[in-house]
Every structure is written in C-alpha cells, then in structure tokens.
Design an enzyme around this catalytic site. Structure first.
Site, PDB file in Angstrom:
ATOM      1  N   ILE A   1       0.875  -1.166   0.000  1.00  0.00           N
ATOM      2  CA  ILE A   1       0.000   0.000   0.000  1.00  0.00           C
ATOM      3  C   ILE A   1       0.913   1.216   0.000  1.00  0.00           C
ATOM      4  O   ILE A   1       1.739   1.377   0.904  1.00  0.00           O
ATOM      5  CB  ILE A   1      -0.921   0.013   1.232  1.00  0.00           C
ATOM      6  CG1 ILE A   1      -1.756  -1.262   1.286  1.00  0.00           C
ATOM      7  CG2 ILE A   1      -1.824   1.242   1.208  1.00  0.00           C
ATOM      8  CD1 ILE A   1      -2.598  -1.385   2.544  1.00  0.00           C
ATOM      9  N   SER A   2       0.779   2.046  -1.006  1.00  0.00           N
ATOM     10  CA  SER A   2       1.692   3.186  -1.161  1.00  0.00           C
ATOM     11  C   SER A   2       1.589   4.144   0.019  1.00  0.00           C
ATOM     12  O   SER A   2       0.591   4.175   0.739  1.00  0.00           O
ATOM     13  CB  SER A   2       1.377   3.935  -2.455  1.00  0.00           C
ATOM     14  OG  SER A   2       1.558   3.105  -3.578  1.00  0.00           O
TER      15      SER A   2
END
Length: 406
Positions: free
Chosen positions: A75-76
């Site tokens: 997840i960025s």
C-alpha cells in the site's frame, strides 16, 4: 499491540491527524481528497501493520514478499497516494481505472467519484485481488470492480476512462488508447532506472506530461515487466543497476569494489536536506551509461560512500563504475551544513567513468540546477518524433518518452 490501540476511536484520531499532516505538506489540496482520506479506514486494508505504521504519512505498508524477501505488493505511502489523486482531478461520476490493486486506493477513488462513478482495479496476482475484493466489500465499497489479469489488456472492455492511475512501476505506458479525450493518466514511469510519477493529458496525437514527481514503486509484472541489468556485489551489500548496455561482469565489478579507487571533487555544494533530483535527470539525458548504485544499510561494510542511500546516480560499464559521493564542505558563515559533491571511480575503467560524471555535475550546477526540470511527452512507438535540441528520447515497446530541456 493491545485491542484498545486498534479501537475505532484510535483509528479515527489517526485519520484526522493524517489528513492534517497531508494538508500541511501540500499533498492534499482539495476538500474531496481530504474527505476520502477522512472516511476510508486505511487500517482495514493493512491488518498486518501496527496502527501508527498504517497511518504514517511517509511510509509504505508492504503486504507481500517473494521468497527472496523482495516486496511484490504494498500500500503506497499516503503522501504519494494523495499527490496522485490530486493530479488525476477526479470528479463525481467519473470512470476510473486503477492498475495495481490492494483495495485502499480504490476505496479512496470510489469515495471521490461517488455512487454514480465506476471504478475498476486490476492486478495480476490472485492473492492481491482476492484480498482487495474482500477488504473493499467489508468496508462498504462492493461496487468497485476487482479484475484479475495482466494490466496490458485486462480492463480494455470497460474503457474509455476519465482517469487512469497506475500504482506499479511501469517501464512502458500502453494505456493511452483507453483514456477519454479530456482524461488524465497518472503513471510512475521508469526510464534509465529513474522513476517519476507523471500526469499525462492528451495533446493531439501525443500525451503531454505534467508535474513529474520523484517516487518509487514495486515494478510491474506480466507483459509490461522490464528487467534491468543488475550486479549484486559483496553478498548484497552493494547493487548496481542499469537499464541497458553490455552484460555486466559480476566478478570484475566485485573485484573493482575492493581495489583502490579514483577520487575526484567538483567544488559543487549542496545544503543538508536540499533536493537535487534534477541532477539524475540531467545525467540520464547525456549519458547512456547512467544507472544507479544502492547501498544496503543492514550490510554496510564501508565499501562505498554514496551521496544518497537510494537512487544514487552512477555511470556503469561492463567491469567498472563511478558514483556520486559527498564530503563536508568548508565551514560557512551561516550555521547551515553544506556538502561538496564528488565522484568515486572503481575498476579498470573507473577513472574514465569518473571524469565525465564529475564534468556533467559541473554542467548541471552551472546551467540546469535552478531550472524547473525537463518537459516530458509520450508518443506512439511508430511516430516520427523530432529529437529535442537538448534532451533524449527513450524508446519503448508501445511508446516513445521524450525528455526535453529548454
């Protein structure tokens, strides 16, 4: 972590703190993006992460690794997600394609485009899509269409799209054909081992690039994957990466690492915390031998002293390399800390690589350092594209990326 630490009240407080932090740094600029970050429970898409880590503005949450320990899904970081969402300029009712899934970013998109919008999120890994679909349903976003498949073509049938957001490091960009005439596409595009998140808008038969942002993403898999040439040295303590060129001689490069080196200094100074990321772009413009050197902080043997731990520029040949380093500069009248940029060269041809690297650092300092940076445009692979007066054309399978300085 105690049960109370992951309570809804704790998550609500951290969401509010995250929005405030992203607003302060300028990553969130619109009420729509702020509302989405306030509403969507990030921790529900990252159950393996401590709550504080899930809501850290700057940190990526790795959700899957391969047998060698390399991240294959994540997840960025929230700051980058916010920047990309703002760049996409999403509107209510928009049709949006996300390439590279995980669930959380798709939920943010769905929140912004509303119930009349249409969101497709694609990933090549069935573990990722199963997890994303489950988390999206559990958090109230079952309308997001989760597609398992190779992003080269998996979502073609649902286009055109008003916005396309790519959340994996893409070496090429074949999705322009799916973009609506007034649409915007945000892509972390890789060229010469550099990655920049670029917003593309249609301009005749080309796509004009806007707002190139420094970033890093897990590389694309499947048909869009591209394998750089790589030399892992000293049991992983040092890694050299270059996009193209001759096969690297790992043994010779390993010997070069421990042999006497060439040392050159430039007289060019930078302050502590001062960005100089346009230097990488300039070096990639003028040097086919441009690549990156990486130093593993957990295996540090003092073999190299890179100016940057990540994305440190280097010139690389088959058996030699030279890279950017720094040292304390002479004391200044101000209290600010300054460093002088220099070059270390290793190997049989280390000096031959060190000299042009030093010279081009000086050119950048004299001519381009205070320049806003090059312009980018994307053209079909079969188009006739004039070479820029100062710049470079990166030829790919589906497209040509033009980087032009003016």
């Amino acid at each position: 972590m105690t049960a109370d630490a992951r309570s809804p009240e704790s998550a609500d407080r951290l969401r509010a703190d995250l929005v405030a932090a992203l607003r302060e740094r300028g990553s969130i600029r619109s009420p729509e993006v702020a509302a989405a970050f306030t509403k969507v429970p990030r921790e529900r898409f990252a159950p393996e992460a401590p709550l504080d880590a899930a809501y850290s503005a700057r940190d990526v949450v790795v959700t899957k690794r391969d047998p060698d320990g390399r991240a294959t899904s994540s997840i960025s970081a929230p700051w980058l997600q916010a920047e990309m969402l703002e760049a996409a300029r999403l509107t209510r009712g928009a049709r949006v394609l996300e390439i590279g899934s995980g669930g959380y970013n798709a939920a943010l998109i769905a929140e912004i485009v509303g119930p009349d919008g249409f969101v497709v999120t694609v990933d090549i890994d069935p573990w990722v899509t199963e997890r994303a679909a489950r988390f999206l349903a559990d958090t109230g976003y079952p309308q997001v269409k989760v597609v398992l498949g190779d992003a080269e073509h998996a979502a073609d049938e649902y286009g055109p799209y008003d916005a396309i957001l790519v959340t994996a490091g893409a070496w090429d960009c074949p999705w322009g054909r799916l973009l609506a005439p007034e649409g915007r596409m945000v892509v972390p595009l890789r060229f010469a081992t550099i990655t920049r998140s670029i917003t593309f808008v249609r301009d005749g038969d080309r796509l004009q690039g806007l707002d190139a942002t420094v970033c890093g993403f897990i590389p694309m898999q499947g048909a869009g994957a591209y394998k750089d040439r790589e030399a892992v040295l000293a049991d992983g303590a040092v890694k050299l990466t270059i996009e193209d060129g001759p096969e690297l001689d790992i043994d010779a490069l390993g010997r070069a690492l421990v042999e006497p080196r060439t040392e050159l200094w430039t007289g060019v100074e930078v302050g502590r915390g001062e960005p100089f990321d346009t230097l990488n772009l300039w070096l990639a413009t003028v040097e086919d031998r441009f690549g990156m050197i990486w130093q593993d902080p957990d295996r540090d043997r003092d073999l190299v002293q890179t100016a940057l731990r990540w994305y440190c520029p280097a010139l690389i040949s088959r058996d030699s390399f030279a890279y950017l380093t720094l040292r304390d500069a002479q004391p200044h009248a101000t209290a600010a800390v300054h460093y002088e940029l220099g070059v270390y060269g290793h190997g049989r041809h280390g000096a031959e690589l060190a000299r042009p690297l030093r010279d081009q650092i000086k050119v950048w300092d004299r001519t381009w350092r205070h320049h806003p940076g090059p312009a980018f445009s994307l053209h079909p692979a079969d188009a006739t594209v004039p070479h820029p007066a100062v710049g470079r054309i990166f030829r790919k399978q589906h497209t040509q990326l033009v980087m032009a300085w003016a």
